[in-house]
Design a protein around this motif. Structure first.
Motif, PDB file in Angstrom:
ATOM      1  N   GLY A  89       0.793  -1.225   0.000  1.00 10.81           N
ATOM      2  CA  GLY A  89       0.000   0.000   0.000  1.00 10.81           C
ATOM      3  C   GLY A  89       0.823   1.271   0.000  1.00 10.81           C
ATOM      4  O   GLY A  89       0.479   2.238  -0.695  1.00 10.81           O
ATOM      5  N   ASP A  90       1.920   1.306   0.766  1.00 17.58           N
ATOM      6  CA  ASP A  90       2.722   2.532   0.789  1.00 17.58           C
ATOM      7  C   ASP A  90       3.415   2.746  -0.552  1.00 17.58           C
ATOM      8  O   ASP A  90       3.564   3.880  -1.013  1.00 17.58           O
ATOM      9  N   GLU A 101      12.275   9.392  -5.184  1.00 18.13           N
ATOM     10  CA  GLU A 101      13.190   8.738  -4.250  1.00 18.13           C
ATOM     11  C   GLU A 101      12.790   7.283  -4.020  1.00 18.13           C
ATOM     12  O   GLU A 101      13.635   6.442  -3.699  1.00 18.13           O
ATOM     13  N   ALA A 102      11.502   6.990  -4.173  1.00 19.80           N
ATOM     14  CA  ALA A 102      11.005   5.627  -3.980  1.00 19.80           C
ATOM     15  C   ALA A 102      11.182   4.773  -5.238  1.00 19.80           C
ATOM     16  O   ALA A 102      10.881   3.587  -5.218  1.00 19.80           O
ATOM     17  N   LEU A 143      22.871  -6.351   7.752  1.00 21.24           N
ATOM     18  CA  LEU A 143      21.438  -6.542   7.548  1.00 21.24           C
ATOM     19  C   LEU A 143      21.105  -6.464   6.069  1.00 21.24           C
ATOM     20  O   LEU A 143      21.577  -5.572   5.363  1.00 21.24           O
ATOM     21  N   SER A 144      20.262  -7.383   5.605  1.00 25.46           N
ATOM     22  CA  SER A 144      19.723  -7.299   4.247  1.00 25.46           C
ATOM     23  C   SER A 144      18.348  -6.642   4.328  1.00 25.46           C
ATOM     24  O   SER A 144      17.505  -7.042   5.136  1.00 25.46           O
ATOM     25  N   VAL A 145      18.132  -5.621   3.482  1.00 24.74           N
ATOM     26  CA  VAL A 145      16.894  -4.833   3.538  1.00 24.74           C
ATOM     27  C   VAL A 145      16.014  -5.038   2.304  1.00 24.74           C
ATOM     28  O   VAL A 145      15.103  -4.252   2.041  1.00 24.74           O
ATOM     29  N   LEU A 154      11.564   0.027   1.041  1.00 24.60           N
ATOM     30  CA  LEU A 154      10.851   1.236   1.479  1.00 24.60           C
ATOM     31  C   LEU A 154      10.356   1.066   2.914  1.00 24.60           C
ATOM     32  O   LEU A 154      10.388   2.002   3.710  1.00 24.60           O
ATOM     33  N   ASN A 155       9.891  -0.142   3.252  1.00 26.18           N
ATOM     34  CA  ASN A 155       9.477  -0.422   4.630  1.00 26.18           C
ATOM     35  C   ASN A 155      10.660  -0.288   5.579  1.00 26.18           C
ATOM     36  O   ASN A 155      10.534   0.253   6.686  1.00 26.18           O
TER      37      ASN A 155
END
Length: 319
Positions: A89-90, A101-102, A143-145, A154-155
């Motif tokens: 949703g975001d 930027e996203a 950390l893997s994002v 994005l989260n």
């Protein structure tokens, strides 16, 4: 020759008359279902949807495409390179706003809604030997994002900002899909992974059965700082092997999105068949058990496709 033509026309008329009971999509309609990595939740649900649409929509040919998920999916929809896609949703909201930027080149004005489906839980899991138990413990660790500019990443940015953390605080940041992240943790080359997915995601189940893990909490006060569309939720104890306690975290709703150039009839059929085959979707992944037509319009970030709206009107969910 005349006799052949007569038979040909008669056969065509018979085929037409036999087909009148169905509500066909356009002849040879192509439906490309945009999903995510094969170890996530989007992919098995996309495979199930593809099978449902292939059988249920007359004349449709379907395909499932593994992608980097939300952001890539939405850009592909805007370009007409897919007919239905899974997205957070975001990410949908940022796409409609044209947030560069996203990862969006501008406002994606062709996006249209089909349904809200199930929530994605932001699940931060570390190897027990890393000693990571809280968000603050991530400082100096690896950390893997998720894939770069993916919905998961994005989260991650949102969670870090709320917790007063930056990527620079980490010892190392990796931008990897779920399965690759898990393999690195198993091989002691990575401390933790952040995965935005339905509960019971295969990648974390695999990790938890291979090495002892800690599921890291995202406190409710941090979730409140982010605000809508993030919600404070709980990962129930026992979701993963070795998880002895409930763990607080954040959730973001997932949506099925299409685009304005998909025909009203096809969008109607895609919406209708989605809700008529929930058992098949739940068999593909348990996350689909949360799909509820009564909640299908909750928080929809983009306009409904007219075909989907027709279905909801039939069911009394839209006036």
């Amino acid at each position: 020759m005349l006799n052949f033509r007569t038979k040909f026309v008669a056969a065509g008329a018979l085929a037409l008359s036999l087909g009148l009971g169905a509500v066909p999509a356009k002849a040879q309609e192509f439906i490309n279902v945009l999903t995510g990595g094969t170890s996530g939740v989007y992919y098995p649900l996309g495979v199930a949807l593809s099978e449902i649409y292939g059988k249920g929509i007359e004349g449709a040919r379907t395909q499932v495409q593994a992608t980097k998920a939300s952001v890539e999916n939405l850009n592909l929809l805007q370009q007409g390179k897919g007919e239905i896609a899974f997205a957070l949703g975001d990410s949908v909201k940022l796409a409609a706003e044209g947030n560069t930027e996203a990862g969006f080149p501008g406002k994606l004005d062709k996006l249209r809604g089909i349904a809200a489906i199930y929530p994605n839980y932001i699940q931060i899991v570390a190897s027990k030997e890393s000693g990571i138990k809280t968000l603050a413990d991530l400082k100096g660790k690896s950390l893997s994002v998720g894939a770069p500019a993916s919905g998961t990443e994005l989260n991650a940015r949102a969670i870090f900002a709320a917790a007063g953390l930056k990527y620079e605080d980490l010892g190392r940041v990796e931008y990897l899909p779920f399965a690759e992240s898990v393999e690195l943790i198993k091989n002691r080359q990575l401390d933790a992974t952040l995965q935005s997915a339905g509960l019971g995601v295969a990648s974390i189940r695999d990790l938890a059965t291979s090495v002892p893990i800690n599921v890291v909490a995202v406190p409710a006060q941090d979730v409140a700082k982010i605000g809508s569309p993030y919600l404070s939720v709980t990962i129930p104890k026992g979701t993963y092997e070795g998880q002895a306690e409930d763990v607080a975290t954040a959730a973001v709703g997932n949506f099925l999105i299409t685009h304005a150039d998909v025909s009203d009839e096809t969008a109607y059929q895609m919406t209708k068949l989605l809700f008529e085959n929930l058992d098949q979707l739940a068999a593909a992944h348990a996350a689909a058990k949360a799909i509820d037509p009564a909640k299908a319009l909750d928080g929809m970030p983009v306009p409904l496709h007219p075909g989907a709206e027709r279905y909801y009107k039939e069911k009394g969910l839209v006036k």
